[in-house]
Design a protein around this motif. Structure first.
Motif: not given
Length: 310
Positions: A146-147, A152-155, A187-189
């Motif tokens: 799990i990475e 994050v990309q999928r969120v 915050n950036e994400v």
């Protein structure tokens, strides 16, 4: 074993009727430091599975028009439930105006099937505790392979296509993910995520491992490190509204098995007769109290023994 518990007056989601998709044991792809369940090995699938018909039959006996949300959760990760797609369809047939909500750690969003079926829910709560891989692995202790970068990309992608209410939860652990550097990355994400609300929380129930949470003051200070455009909310039980419902002995034990409660929670949830039933269960040593962070929690004596064995 019962899959339905509550209703509970959730601090954030109203009157919640819970569905535990793993009532017999913990089945999770994370082993988070702050989990209120006892430590256990991670897994990427359920081996003990409840039938959809069993869940629906139980739900029908507990569902009424004063329930705000039907909450899909688990002793572990609810999206590991192999019949989740079918279950959501069956719930949608009987829920009427009640909202559906799932509490997930976000990891299985990398699976296209899970990604698509979560779109059918009215509300989704995604956890996102850290962005830095090393911090993520320390705090959430994920199953192999799990990475966090993929999660994050999928969120981000999910937030752009989902039509319901999307909540993001960050649970802070002292000296792990509460640094200015980690909050800056979060915050950036989050600036790329379309969220209804972002809940900042911390440990407020007995954790699986010897870690501590942040004070309200520290959470408040952390909230100011996020961009002012973000819908930040400091999660707090003090905003809960009284429910004062009747609970049988079985209801009390089942509820405490799923979620340790403080006296404040009890005052909000139980009517006077139910409080007397709780006192009787305490006298029989079926329920005990445990202190953490200055708060006293009511938990099952059996659960405390189970934790000591780990």
């Amino acid at each position: 074993m019962k899959t339905i518990f509550g209703p509970i007056n959730s601090r954030r989601f109203g009157s919640s009727l819970g569905i535990d998709l793993s009532p017999a044991l913990k089945q999770c792809n994370f082993d988070c430091l702050y989990c209120e369940l006892a430590p256990s090995a991670t897994t990427d699938k359920q081996v003990d599975v409840v039938e959809v018909s069993t869940i629906i039959n139980e739900l029908k006996t507990h569902l009424h028009d004063k329930i705000d949300v039907i909450t899909l959760t688990a002793n572990g990760e609810p999206t590991l439930y192999p019949h989740l797609d079918e279950l959501i369809d069956e719930i949608n047939k009987i829920k009427n105006s009640t909202q559906t909500l799932i509490l997930t750690n976000s990891a299985t969003l990398v699976d296209d099937k899970v990604f698509s079926l979560l779109l059918k829910l009215d509300q989704v709560k995604l956890s996102l505790d850290a962005i830095t891989p090393s911090v993520f692995k320390r705090i959430d202790r994920p199953h192999k392979d799990i990475e966090i970068d993929k999660i994050v990309q999928r969120v981000e992608e999910f937030s752009k296509v989902y039509k319901g209410k999307l909540f993001i939860e960050i649970l802070f652990v002292h000296e792990l993910n509460d640094t200015k550097e980690e909050i800056k990355k979060l915050n950036e994400v989050l600036l790329k995520v379309r969220a209804t609300r972002i809940d900042l929380g911390t440990i407020d129930r007995p954790p699986a491992y010897p870690v501590i949470g942040l004070s309200y003051k520290e959470l408040y200070e952390a909230s100011h490190l996020f961009d002012s455009s973000l819908p930040i909310h400091i999660a707090s039980r003090v905003h809960a509204e009284p429910n004062n419902a009747p609970y049988s002995d079985e209801d009390i034990l089942n509820t405490l098995d799923k979620r340790p409660l403080t006296l404040e929670d009890i005052d909000l949830l139980f009517d006077e007769k139910s409080k007397l039933r709780l006192e009787e269960l305490i006298s029989k040593k079926l329920v005990i109290t445990k202190k953490i962070g200055g708060l006293e929690f009511f938990i099952l004596h059996e659960n405390e023994k189970r934790k000591r064995l780990k």
